[in-house]
Design a protein around this motif. Sequence first.
Motif, short mmCIF file in Angstrom:
data_model
loop_
_atom_site.label_atom_id
_atom_site.label_comp_id
_atom_site.label_asym_id
_atom_site.label_seq_id
_atom_site.Cartn_x
_atom_site.Cartn_y
_atom_site.Cartn_z
N GLY A 131 -7.10 -1.92 1.78
CA GLY A 131 -6.23 -1.27 0.80
C GLY A 131 -6.32 0.24 0.91
O GLY A 131 -6.20 0.79 1.99
N VAL A 132 -6.58 0.88 -0.22
CA VAL A 132 -6.58 2.34 -0.23
C VAL A 132 -7.51 2.84 -1.34
O VAL A 132 -7.64 2.21 -2.40
N THR A 133 -8.16 3.97 -1.08
CA THR A 133 -8.90 4.67 -2.11
C THR A 133 -8.11 5.92 -2.48
O THR A 133 -7.70 6.68 -1.60
N THR A 144 0.83 -1.21 0.00
CA THR A 144 0.00 0.00 0.00
C THR A 144 0.86 1.26 0.00
O THR A 144 0.59 2.22 -0.72
N GLU A 145 1.94 1.25 0.80
CA GLU A 145 2.84 2.41 0.84
C GLU A 145 3.47 2.65 -0.52
O GLU A 145 3.54 3.80 -0.99
N ILE A 146 3.92 1.58 -1.17
CA ILE A 146 4.54 1.72 -2.49
C ILE A 146 3.52 2.23 -3.51
O ILE A 146 3.80 3.11 -4.32
N LEU A 147 2.31 1.66 -3.45
CA LEU A 147 1.25 2.06 -4.37
C LEU A 147 0.93 3.54 -4.21
O LEU A 147 0.81 4.28 -5.21
N ILE A 148 0.79 4.00 -2.97
CA ILE A 148 0.48 5.42 -2.73
C ILE A 148 1.58 6.32 -3.29
O ILE A 148 1.31 7.35 -3.91
N ALA A 149 2.83 5.91 -3.08
CA ALA A 149 3.95 6.72 -3.59
C ALA A 149 3.90 6.83 -5.10
O ALA A 149 4.05 7.91 -5.68
N GLU A 150 3.67 5.70 -5.79
CA GLU A 150 3.62 5.72 -7.25
C GLU A 150 2.42 6.52 -7.76
O GLU A 150 2.52 7.26 -8.74
N LEU A 151 1.29 6.36 -7.11
CA LEU A 151 0.10 7.11 -7.52
C LEU A 151 0.29 8.61 -7.31
O LEU A 151 -0.18 9.43 -8.11
N GLY A 152 1.00 8.96 -6.25
CA GLY A 152 1.29 10.38 -6.01
C GLY A 152 2.09 10.99 -7.13
O GLY A 152 1.81 12.10 -7.60
N TYR A 153 3.09 10.26 -7.60
CA TYR A 153 3.89 10.74 -8.74
C TYR A 153 3.04 10.85 -10.00
O TYR A 153 3.31 11.69 -10.87
N ALA A 154 2.01 10.01 -10.10
CA ALA A 154 1.15 10.03 -11.30
C ALA A 154 0.12 11.14 -11.26
O ALA A 154 -0.56 11.37 -12.26
N GLY A 155 -0.01 11.83 -10.12
CA GLY A 155 -0.92 12.97 -10.06
C GLY A 155 -2.11 12.80 -9.13
O GLY A 155 -2.93 13.71 -9.01
N SER A 168 3.51 -6.31 -10.36
CA SER A 168 4.39 -7.11 -9.52
C SER A 168 3.77 -8.46 -9.19
O SER A 168 2.57 -8.56 -8.89
N ASP A 169 4.59 -9.50 -9.21
CA ASP A 169 4.12 -10.83 -8.82
C ASP A 169 4.07 -11.00 -7.31
O ASP A 169 3.49 -11.97 -6.81
N GLU A 170 4.66 -10.06 -6.56
CA GLU A 170 4.71 -10.17 -5.10
C GLU A 170 3.37 -9.82 -4.45
O GLU A 170 3.09 -10.25 -3.32
N PHE A 171 2.54 -9.02 -5.14
CA PHE A 171 1.32 -8.52 -4.54
C PHE A 171 0.12 -8.76 -5.45
O PHE A 171 0.27 -8.78 -6.68
N LYS A 172 -1.02 -8.92 -4.85
CA LYS A 172 -2.26 -9.00 -5.60
C LYS A 172 -3.02 -7.70 -5.38
O LYS A 172 -3.44 -7.39 -4.27
#
Length: 278
Positions: A41-43, A20-31, A64-68
């Motif tokens: 999870g996260v909205t 979730t932390e990684i996802l939030i960071a990447e989404l932040g960069y995407a705008g 990533s294969d590590e996460f669903k």
Amino acid sequence: MTNPIYIGYEFKVEPLQPATEILIAELGYAGFESFVEDSEGVTAYIQKDDWNAFILDEIEILNSDEFKITYEFDEIEQTNWNAEWEKNFNPIVVDDLVTVRAPFHDKPDTKFDLIIEPKMSFGTGHHETTHMMIQHILKNDFKNKSVLDMGCGTGVLAILAEKVGATKLDAIDIDNWCYLNSLENVERNDCEHISVYEGDVKLLENKHYDTIIANINRNILLADIPSYAKCLNANGELYLSGFYEEDITMLEDLCNKHMLKLKETLKRGDWVSLKFIN
């Protein structure tokens, strides 16, 4: 001016961390502007004007294969925005002393009543890190102190710091929405000693504070701690949160290099908050 229309993505994440932390960071960069985490999870929210159908193509963790990670998304009509928050934002009480609530909630009987219109900003008190920072403020002496709330989000921490006696406060956030929301919340809570600024650590040049509160994330903290150390007055206090237990060592090592010593650790869920003194 009409309110912006938002697209909301509801992500279900397994396992929850660190994905979730990684996802939030990447989404932040995407705008994406704002995130609401829950037990699944996260909205994530992005203004429709900034959105396109390929917005997730560069989000590497989705492959990533590590996460669903699965998701659904929908447009949030501007007329329904307040209803969305009212549906999802319940009042919280911290240590039977502080209530964080929206204007549409009933007035509580706690010592401190903080009225926060969260809109899209991070920091309503629901997230573990904000909750722990509120606990730090309640437990420590802020009377007549000069305080910096770095990464202020809704402004809730600066507002509470004034309520417990701080007399000169700066609240800073790099996000325009957070800056505007903090201005509104400062006024809503009848605060008189808080100045709100839009920007980053570059605003701290030649500034000095008795106490610094920084609830951001590990990487920004690692980049900014040297600046915080320069800004702290003698016998100053630095409160950090926005990271996990495994991050403590690297943060403590960096703080020690800048003559900051760890005095207290709070833990809530997977998250940690630290108090340092110089």
